[in-house]
Write a protein that holds these residues in place. Sequence first.
Motif, PDB file in Angstrom:
ATOM      1  N   LEU A  45       4.163  11.181  -8.709  1.00  0.00           N
ATOM      2  CA  LEU A  45       4.634   9.876  -8.285  1.00  0.00           C
ATOM      3  C   LEU A  45       5.743  10.042  -7.257  1.00  0.00           C
ATOM      4  CD1 LEU A  45       4.801   8.036 -11.724  1.00  0.00           C
ATOM      5  CD2 LEU A  45       3.060   7.791  -9.937  1.00  0.00           C
ATOM      6  N   PRO A  46       5.774   9.173  -6.295  1.00  0.00           N
ATOM      7  CA  PRO A  46       6.820   9.281  -5.273  1.00  0.00           C
ATOM      8  C   PRO A  46       8.177   8.925  -5.866  1.00  0.00           C
ATOM      9  CG  PRO A  46       5.549   7.275  -4.942  1.00  0.00           C
ATOM     10  CD  PRO A  46       4.866   8.047  -6.034  1.00  0.00           C
TER      11      PRO A  46
ATOM     12  N   GLU B 140      -4.255  -5.638 -11.933  1.00  0.00           N
ATOM     13  CA  GLU B 140      -5.455  -4.794 -11.884  1.00  0.00           C
ATOM     14  C   GLU B 140      -6.378  -5.142 -10.724  1.00  0.00           C
ATOM     15  OE1 GLU B 140      -5.773  -3.636 -16.619  1.00  0.00           O
ATOM     16  OE2 GLU B 140      -7.355  -4.790 -15.641  1.00  0.00           O
ATOM     17  N   GLU B 141      -6.273  -6.365 -10.229  1.00  0.00           N
ATOM     18  CA  GLU B 141      -7.167  -6.704  -9.121  1.00  0.00           C
ATOM     19  C   GLU B 141      -6.865  -5.862  -7.894  1.00  0.00           C
ATOM     20  OE1 GLU B 141      -4.781 -10.733  -8.572  1.00  0.00           O
ATOM     21  OE2 GLU B 141      -6.204 -10.470  -6.947  1.00  0.00           O
ATOM     22  N   TYR B 142      -5.658  -5.309  -7.794  1.00  0.00           N
ATOM     23  CA  TYR B 142      -5.299  -4.508  -6.637  1.00  0.00           C
ATOM     24  C   TYR B 142      -5.425  -3.033  -7.010  1.00  0.00           C
ATOM     25  CZ  TYR B 142      -3.403  -8.905  -4.960  1.00  0.00           C
ATOM     26  OH  TYR B 142      -3.249 -10.201  -4.562  1.00  0.00           O
ATOM     27  N   GLU B 143      -6.640  -2.579  -7.054  1.00  0.00           N
ATOM     28  CA  GLU B 143      -6.871  -1.180  -7.372  1.00  0.00           C
ATOM     29  C   GLU B 143      -7.125  -0.399  -6.093  1.00  0.00           C
ATOM     30  OE1 GLU B 143     -10.126  -1.212 -10.148  1.00  0.00           O
ATOM     31  OE2 GLU B 143      -8.722  -1.175 -11.816  1.00  0.00           O
ATOM     32  N   PRO B 144      -6.944   0.877  -6.136  1.00  0.00           N
ATOM     33  CA  PRO B 144      -6.432   1.647  -7.275  1.00  0.00           C
ATOM     34  C   PRO B 144      -4.912   1.570  -7.351  1.00  0.00           C
ATOM     35  CG  PRO B 144      -6.944   3.109  -5.459  1.00  0.00           C
ATOM     36  CD  PRO B 144      -7.344   1.729  -5.014  1.00  0.00           C
ATOM     37  N   LEU B 145      -4.375   1.630  -8.533  1.00  0.00           N
ATOM     38  CA  LEU B 145      -2.932   1.556  -8.705  1.00  0.00           C
ATOM     39  C   LEU B 145      -2.292   2.873  -8.286  1.00  0.00           C
ATOM     40  CD1 LEU B 145      -2.856  -0.212 -12.182  1.00  0.00           C
ATOM     41  CD2 LEU B 145      -2.640  -1.238  -9.914  1.00  0.00           C
ATOM     42  N   LEU B 146      -1.086   2.749  -7.810  1.00  0.00           N
ATOM     43  CA  LEU B 146      -0.363   3.952  -7.370  1.00  0.00           C
ATOM     44  C   LEU B 146      -0.195   4.931  -8.519  1.00  0.00           C
ATOM     45  CD1 LEU B 146       2.829   3.936  -5.139  1.00  0.00           C
ATOM     46  CD2 LEU B 146       2.670   5.405  -7.122  1.00  0.00           C
ATOM     47  N   SER B 147       0.080   4.387  -9.690  1.00  0.00           N
ATOM     48  CA  SER B 147       0.333   5.258 -10.835  1.00  0.00           C
ATOM     49  C   SER B 147      -0.907   6.048 -11.206  1.00  0.00           C
ATOM     50  CB  SER B 147       0.809   4.416 -12.029  1.00  0.00           C
ATOM     51  OG  SER B 147      -0.146   3.399 -12.291  1.00  0.00           O
ATOM     52  N   GLU B 148      -2.080   5.532 -10.889  1.00  0.00           N
ATOM     53  CA  GLU B 148      -3.303   6.263 -11.202  1.00  0.00           C
ATOM     54  C   GLU B 148      -3.618   7.258 -10.095  1.00  0.00           C
ATOM     55  OE1 GLU B 148      -5.260   2.375 -13.465  1.00  0.00           O
ATOM     56  OE2 GLU B 148      -6.088   3.109 -11.572  1.00  0.00           O
TER      57      GLU B 148
ATOM     58  N   PHE C  77       0.822  -1.011  -5.170  1.00  0.00           N
ATOM     59  CA  PHE C  77       1.898  -1.267  -6.113  1.00  0.00           C
ATOM     60  C   PHE C  77       2.571  -2.565  -5.704  1.00  0.00           C
ATOM     61  CE2 PHE C  77       5.745  -0.368  -3.610  1.00  0.00           C
ATOM     62  CZ  PHE C  77       5.206   0.240  -2.491  1.00  0.00           C
ATOM     63  N   THR C  78       3.425  -3.017  -6.564  1.00  0.00           N
ATOM     64  CA  THR C  78       4.176  -4.236  -6.263  1.00  0.00           C
ATOM     65  C   THR C  78       5.561  -3.846  -5.789  1.00  0.00           C
ATOM     66  OG1 THR C  78       2.995  -5.548  -7.896  1.00  0.00           O
ATOM     67  CG2 THR C  78       5.153  -6.348  -7.220  1.00  0.00           C
ATOM     68  N   GLN C  79       5.915  -4.365  -4.636  1.00  0.00           N
ATOM     69  CA  GLN C  79       7.240  -4.097  -4.078  1.00  0.00           C
ATOM     70  C   GLN C  79       8.059  -5.373  -4.101  1.00  0.00           C
ATOM     71  OE1 GLN C  79       8.243  -1.347  -0.653  1.00  0.00           O
ATOM     72  NE2 GLN C  79       8.178  -3.305   0.409  1.00  0.00           N
ATOM     73  N   GLU C  80       9.281  -5.216  -4.554  1.00  0.00           N
ATOM     74  CA  GLU C  80      10.173  -6.369  -4.631  1.00  0.00           C
ATOM     75  C   GLU C  80      11.463  -6.007  -3.921  1.00  0.00           C
ATOM     76  OE1 GLU C  80      10.578  -7.478  -8.661  1.00  0.00           O
ATOM     77  OE2 GLU C  80      11.400  -9.451  -8.239  1.00  0.00           O
TER      78      GLU C  80
ATOM     79  N   GLN D 165       0.824  -1.201   0.000  1.00  0.00           N
ATOM     80  CA  GLN D 165       0.000   0.000   0.000  1.00  0.00           C
ATOM     81  C   GLN D 165       0.861   1.255   0.000  1.00  0.00           C
ATOM     82  OE1 GLN D 165      -4.052  -1.056   2.249  1.00  0.00           O
ATOM     83  NE2 GLN D 165      -2.305  -1.030   3.586  1.00  0.00           N
ATOM     84  N   PHE D 166       0.301   2.273  -0.587  1.00  0.00           N
ATOM     85  CA  PHE D 166       0.949   3.584  -0.549  1.00  0.00           C
ATOM     86  C   PHE D 166      -0.152   4.621  -0.405  1.00  0.00           C
ATOM     87  CE2 PHE D 166       4.229   6.603  -1.011  1.00  0.00           C
ATOM     88  CZ  PHE D 166       3.755   7.645  -1.785  1.00  0.00           C
ATOM     89  N   PHE D 167      -0.005   5.495   0.624  1.00  0.00           N
ATOM     90  CA  PHE D 167      -1.014   6.519   0.896  1.00  0.00           C
ATOM     91  C   PHE D 167      -0.460   7.907   0.698  1.00  0.00           C
ATOM     92  CE2 PHE D 167      -4.321   3.948   3.020  1.00  0.00           C
ATOM     93  CZ  PHE D 167      -3.639   2.772   3.215  1.00  0.00           C
ATOM     94  N   GLY D 168       0.778   7.949   0.354  1.00  0.00           N
ATOM     95  CA  GLY D 168       1.450   9.241   0.334  1.00  0.00           C
ATOM     96  C   GLY D 168       2.490   9.254   1.437  1.00  0.00           C
ATOM     97  N   ILE D 169       3.202  10.317   1.492  1.00  0.00           N
ATOM     98  CA  ILE D 169       4.307  10.417   2.448  1.00  0.00           C
ATOM     99  C   ILE D 169       3.960  11.459   3.491  1.00  0.00           C
ATOM    100  CG2 ILE D 169       6.747  11.029   2.714  1.00  0.00           C
ATOM    101  CD1 ILE D 169       7.176   9.921  -0.118  1.00  0.00           C
ATOM    102  N   GLY D 170       4.253  11.133   4.727  1.00  0.00           N
ATOM    103  CA  GLY D 170       4.050  12.114   5.781  1.00  0.00           C
ATOM    104  C   GLY D 170       2.928  11.716   6.712  1.00  0.00           C
ATOM    105  N   PRO D 171       2.856  12.370   7.853  1.00  0.00           N
ATOM    106  CA  PRO D 171       1.831  12.022   8.833  1.00  0.00           C
ATOM    107  C   PRO D 171       0.432  12.420   8.399  1.00  0.00           C
ATOM    108  CG  PRO D 171       3.105  13.901   9.597  1.00  0.00           C
ATOM    109  CD  PRO D 171       3.780  13.411   8.369  1.00  0.00           C
ATOM    110  N   SER D 172       0.319  13.248   7.376  1.00  0.00           N
ATOM    111  CA  SER D 172      -1.003  13.641   6.911  1.00  0.00           C
ATOM    112  C   SER D 172      -1.481  12.811   5.749  1.00  0.00           C
ATOM    113  CB  SER D 172      -1.005  15.110   6.462  1.00  0.00           C
ATOM    114  OG  SER D 172      -0.116  15.856   7.191  1.00  0.00           O
ATOM    115  N   ALA D 173      -0.795  11.776   5.407  1.00  0.00           N
ATOM    116  CA  ALA D 173      -1.243  10.947   4.286  1.00  0.00           C
ATOM    117  C   ALA D 173      -2.654  10.472   4.563  1.00  0.00           C
ATOM    118  CB  ALA D 173      -0.298   9.765   4.117  1.00  0.00           C
TER     119      ALA D 173
END
Lengths: 483, 600
Positions: free
Chosen positions: A266-267, A252-260, A215-218, A199-207
């Motif tokens: 983008l971070p 696509e099953e893991y929406e919404p994508l970070l890129s969208e 996204f996929t992390q490897e 998961q990605f919500f943004g950066i910072g305590p206010s995300a």
Amino acid sequence: MTHFALKRLLLGLALMAAGPGVWLAPPSAIAEEPAAQTDSAATARPAMGTPASFWGPFPERADSVTAAFVNQRSPAWEKTLLVPYWIVALPPRAATAGLGIGFRYLDRHRVISRVGRLLGPRTGPFGVLINVRAGGLTGFGGGVTILHDKFFGPRNRMKLRTESTTRGTHKFTLGIRLRRGMLDQLELGAGYRVQPNTQFFGIGPSAREEDKSRFTQEQSWVGTAYTWGLAESLSVETGVAFSAVGARGSDEEYEPLLSERFAGRLPPGYRDRSDGFSASVALRHDTTGEDGRPERGGVRRARVAYFDATDGSDVSYWTTRGEVEQFVPLWLSHRALALRGCFSWIEPIGDSEIPFQRLMTNDEPDLLRGYRDFRWRDRGFTALSAEYRWPIWADRTADGQGADAYLLTDLGQVFGSREEISLENVTTSFGGGLRIVGSRSGFLGRLEYARSVEESVIRLRADQVFQFTRNGLYHGRNPIPIR
Amino acid sequence: MAAIRSRSGSRGNRRGSPGQVGATVPPRESARVLALALAVAAAFGPARAHAAAPLRDALVVWHDDDRHDIAEPKGRDPDLVWTGIEDTAFQPIGRLTHPGRLVRRIGTAFGGDHVPAAANVNALDEAPNSSWFTNRIGVFPMTPDEAARGPADGAPPDRSAPWTVVRAKTEGVTPGFSIRDAKGVVYFIKFDPPGDLGTASGAAVISQRIFHAAGYNVPDDGVTTFRRDELVLGDNVKITLPDGTKRAMTEADLEAILARLDQNADGSWRAITSRLLTGKPIGPFDYRGRRKDDPNDRINHEDRRELRGLRLISAWLNHFDTKQQNSLDMFVEEGGRHSVRHHLIDFASTLGSGASGPSARYGYEYSLDPPAIAGRILALGLHEDAWRRVRRPTGLDEIGYFVSDPFDPIEFKPLQPNPAFANLTDRDSYWAAKIVSAFSDAHLEAIVARAEYQNPEAARTMTRLLAARRDKVAQYAFDRVPPLDFFVIDSSGVLAFHDLGAERGIYPSARNRYRVRATAAGADRGTGRWSAWVESETPMTRLNSGEFREALGEPRLGRPDEHRPPFLALECEVDRGAGWSRPVTVYIARASARIVAVER
């Protein structure tokens, strides 16, 4: 007449008809009459010479004092109740009977005993464990851990661990620990982890929660660490590791994508790969003595690490981390208060932007347990955790194998600058769980429920938030980010 | 206020509410209540007539007719783990949801029992002799030596020649083997767990003697010591390995077994010897149901008095390992007839000891006790379990976790829930407590001496602990059922009885008073007008006293009288300073002057 009064009257009449004596009536003890009194004992008193009991002469075995006792017949009311009971109970009884047949078959063919020996406390150096995990971001999964306690030497250990989950997370780690002397050890470790629904919500305590994306992390790493034992509870650990981390889109099953979700903003590090070496030194003071059910002592650890990229970028930074844990015995035996505080900070060198995958985040062991993993990211992380633990089951002895319950609370936040550390940004989690403790192997696992203002999270894990730093590369610790 | 008329089938807002005067009850609701009331009345009304056997002027039955000649039943080999799962999970759920038990639970509020009474009790509420049980110390006076002797005095294996090892096992926590002595008698040899020399062996011998004196069938156990040169390995001996497989045993295997064991200071080994039981083993008995292919086994085991009462005796001795695998049925021949005899075996896990070593927890909780676990979760750890306060006696390594405080007899729990134990009633408790309290301090001292503790203080402590626990067991049961027992009538018409609570020192400081009243009774136990109470300081009463004559006329025992009810009923009570107890009712036949029944 009121409803309640009528009930009482009718019930009272019924009970009077039944009579209180029915409850106290003696049993119909003998269902069959004794045989005909044909012997000499068929007189008013037993024959002379019989042994004297407290009741008087005790008769020898004879027809007149012998009878065949049988089961009492069920009263009519009970037979009436039993008919629907047996009908309703038929499916579970059939299921239980089937389960029993299967279990006995497996036991007769020694399958149960072999599995038990395989999974139970090991008597030899080689062993296989089954891992199970559930809850959180990764979903339900399991794997196998292969252990060897005499790996090229009587005090050396090897651990190979694999894990896969229903949400496509795969993890593979290999760790080797070589003992040197009484207190020193060398650890070698490597690992690989891919998680398609990070998961990605943004950066910072206010995300914001609404900005959730996936996204996929490897990640992959290989490293070595050497620990010098300065004293029984004081050690210095140095380590070098190479790590590679990549972030790309998810299925696509893991929406919404970070890129969208974060199109146009983008971070740093997304769709890039970040490779680099890190070197660290840590001072550790550990007086807990065991990780199963510590009731006193604590862990204090300070670590400094330097990271330098090898992927052509100029990313480099320092990481500092401080951690304090304390276990406080309480008023009754085996009750303890576990307290933990940690502080981590990434200081970049130069103007390089730190790839977001290498930022501090709420991932093991720095969990804010009412939130799923990776909810918060930033350069700094601070948290306070407390657990009140008490025993709920013991196998044989109070200090041995058993289970404890605990109540937990976590307070913590990420921050990009020290000014962002504030009560407004602190998140709160609270909940409880069960800890399983083994007789020889210490902590075995936890089942935990925690809640925050955003969500509730259930976790089934073989690791713990407290004393996590005991588990180094040998135990498969992921050095990304550096903690 | 006008009544609110309700239409047929209407509910809710048509129902009268509290305080609303004049509201009628809807017909459907009344019908339900009436049906419930009729069901209760129907259930228990007719049952009353069948609840008590009619009185008969006949000899009391003291022997169960369960030794008919039968064909050999099939051997039982219940799966250890599955029976543990059944006993721990499925059986308790079944008992909890059984409608008969649920209804009877309601009845306990009115003084009834949660289960029917035990099926094998005679008119005096005693368990007759049977293939399960033989009346001994509970009914007969027994000297301390007799109690300590056991079934065959625990005679050790003959030592005129080395013992020959004929079988061995290494599975389980403690190893063991079977030997044949010079006389050809086979014994099982078992040892104390490492680090606890004397605990299990001492406990096994003490408990075996107690169970035998109580009346149960037990093997002949004893304690012995031996040296290495007294053992030789036999031919074609098989050893069972930890994985359950078997292979030929070697000298190295024997040495390996002995090397794991603690030794006495003189280098010898201490062991429990258990003589092979007579007959052919056909497996353990289940504490529930019956052995279907044994025609003599007619009573569900959970309804047998001796198995229900075993709960309190096990509590006394902390015999926590009462799973069915610690019992053994033997197919025996006696007087040309073949039948099954039922034994209790393996008492190493008693008196705070255990085959795997002493554990403070055993006896206080089941292995897995979900209600206790749930209670601890909800209590948030603010309550300390009793067993966590238990400590072993200081400096006495031969005694395990065996204490008299904390100890509550009814709170005792074996490792697994036991179906017979779950059916214990107050009368079963009383019967067991009568046996337990029959063991005097002298009996216990003689029995404990058979354990051959190396430390004399261990023997004294064990005796003291057994006595203290005995008194608690007795007090628990005697507080619920008045311990007025062993009624006898002499030729002069004096009814005498024993107050076991006073005689056995359970209520040492009480000033006891007794009272009796009498009436005539028919065979259906129906009674007439009761006499006035006759009080006395001693547990006896004269039946031809003035008060009784007024109510009964001339009692005229020993002579038939067709004009009068054939029986006399006497209610006996005791007051120890806290008021009169519940009555114990004795029925006497006029014609024979015989005591024909006792009701508690």
